[in-house]
Design an enzyme around this catalytic site. Structure first.
Site, PDB file in Angstrom:
ATOM      1  N   ARG A   1       0.800  -1.230   0.157  1.00 32.47           N
ATOM      2  CA  ARG A   1       0.103   0.090  -0.101  1.00 32.47           C
ATOM      3  C   ARG A   1       0.774   1.334   0.066  1.00 32.47           C
ATOM      4  O   ARG A   1       0.516   2.341   0.558  1.00 32.47           O
ATOM      5  CB  ARG A   1      -1.060  -0.006   1.040  1.00 32.47           C
ATOM      6  CG  ARG A   1      -2.037  -1.055   1.227  1.00 32.47           C
ATOM      7  CD  ARG A   1      -2.904  -1.000   0.056  1.00 32.47           C
ATOM      8  NE  ARG A   1      -3.720  -2.030   0.053  1.00 32.47           N
ATOM      9  CZ  ARG A   1      -3.377  -3.446  -1.196  1.00 32.47           C
ATOM     10  NH1 ARG A   1      -2.348  -3.091  -2.092  1.00 32.47           N
ATOM     11  NH2 ARG A   1      -4.120  -4.461  -1.083  1.00 32.47           N
TER      12      ARG A   1
ATOM     13  N   HIS B   1      -8.465  -4.056  -8.573  1.00 29.81           N
ATOM     14  CA  HIS B   1      -7.504  -3.703  -9.691  1.00 29.81           C
ATOM     15  C   HIS B   1      -8.283  -3.561 -11.152  1.00 29.81           C
ATOM     16  O   HIS B   1      -7.648  -2.550 -11.649  1.00 29.81           O
ATOM     17  CB  HIS B   1      -6.263  -4.543  -9.517  1.00 29.81           C
ATOM     18  CG  HIS B   1      -5.226  -4.352  -8.417  1.00 29.81           C
ATOM     19  ND1 HIS B   1      -4.177  -3.509  -8.579  1.00 29.81           N
ATOM     20  CD2 HIS B   1      -5.210  -4.725  -7.172  1.00 29.81           C
ATOM     21  CE1 HIS B   1      -3.432  -3.288  -7.701  1.00 29.81           C
ATOM     22  NE2 HIS B   1      -3.910  -3.975  -6.657  1.00 29.81           N
TER      23      HIS B   1
END
Length: 184
Positions: free
Chosen positions: A17, A55
């Protein structure tokens, strides 16, 4: 937004992240080339399925998606050209697949050697995304230590061949090698 007058192989590293995939996607989008997104993830559980779906929803619809968890060298050879930007996300998952879910006689050593040869001979632009996993404490288990070691050795080999290496922390890219990124 970043300027991207860049050719060659680029390695983007960072922690979980950290913003590395977001940066890679921005750079690919701004390349002005046909973008082919090579996904290495496999759906092993419901949480991973959700990650993959997120995604997919983030990526521009005009990008071609190639799902390849093992044979990145062949994908690079078949799809790399001067009109194409290959974005491979992520090498950490690819390493995991090759080490712990091998197919047939295909060893990690063979996969790594073929991959490194493919990127050294590739045409066009390649953006490689990978997790930096070696900056923490030394893992206790043999399997975990092997994964961290192999990851580090892979990153070193790629960095030697890459025209640019970027480390991303908290969404902030730091160029370690090659041309700087400039804000537009």
């Amino acid at each position: 937004m970043y300027e991207y007058p860049f050719e060659g192989t680029e390695l983007i590293l960072g922690g979980a992240r950290s913003g590395k995939s977001c940066l890679a996607e921005q750079l690919a989008e701004q390349s002005g080339l046909i973008v082919k997104y090579i996904a290495t993830a496999t759906t092993c559980d419901s949480e991973m399925a959700e990650r993959i779906q997120r995604h997919q929803q983030q990526r521009p619809s005009q990008w071609m998606l190639i799902e390849e968890p093992y044979d990145l060298a062949t994908v690079i050879r078949e799809h790399g050209n001067n009109q194409t930007c290959l974005l491979i996300d992520c090498l950490t998952l690819w390493l995991n697949n090759c080490l712990f879910q091998p197919i047939g006689h295909y060893s990690w050593e063979d996969a790594k050697a073929e991959f490194l040869q493919a990127i050294s001979q590739a045409k066009g632009r390649i953006i490689l995304v990978s997790n930096e996993v070696g900056q923490g404490i030394v893992p206790l288990g043999e399997v975990s230590r092997r994964f961290v070691d192999e990851s580090g050795w892979l990153h070193q080999a790629i960095a030697k061949q890459s025209a640019r290496v970027i480390f991303v922390t908290a969404g902030i890219p730091q160029v370690l090698k090659g041309p700087t990124l400039s804000f537009v």
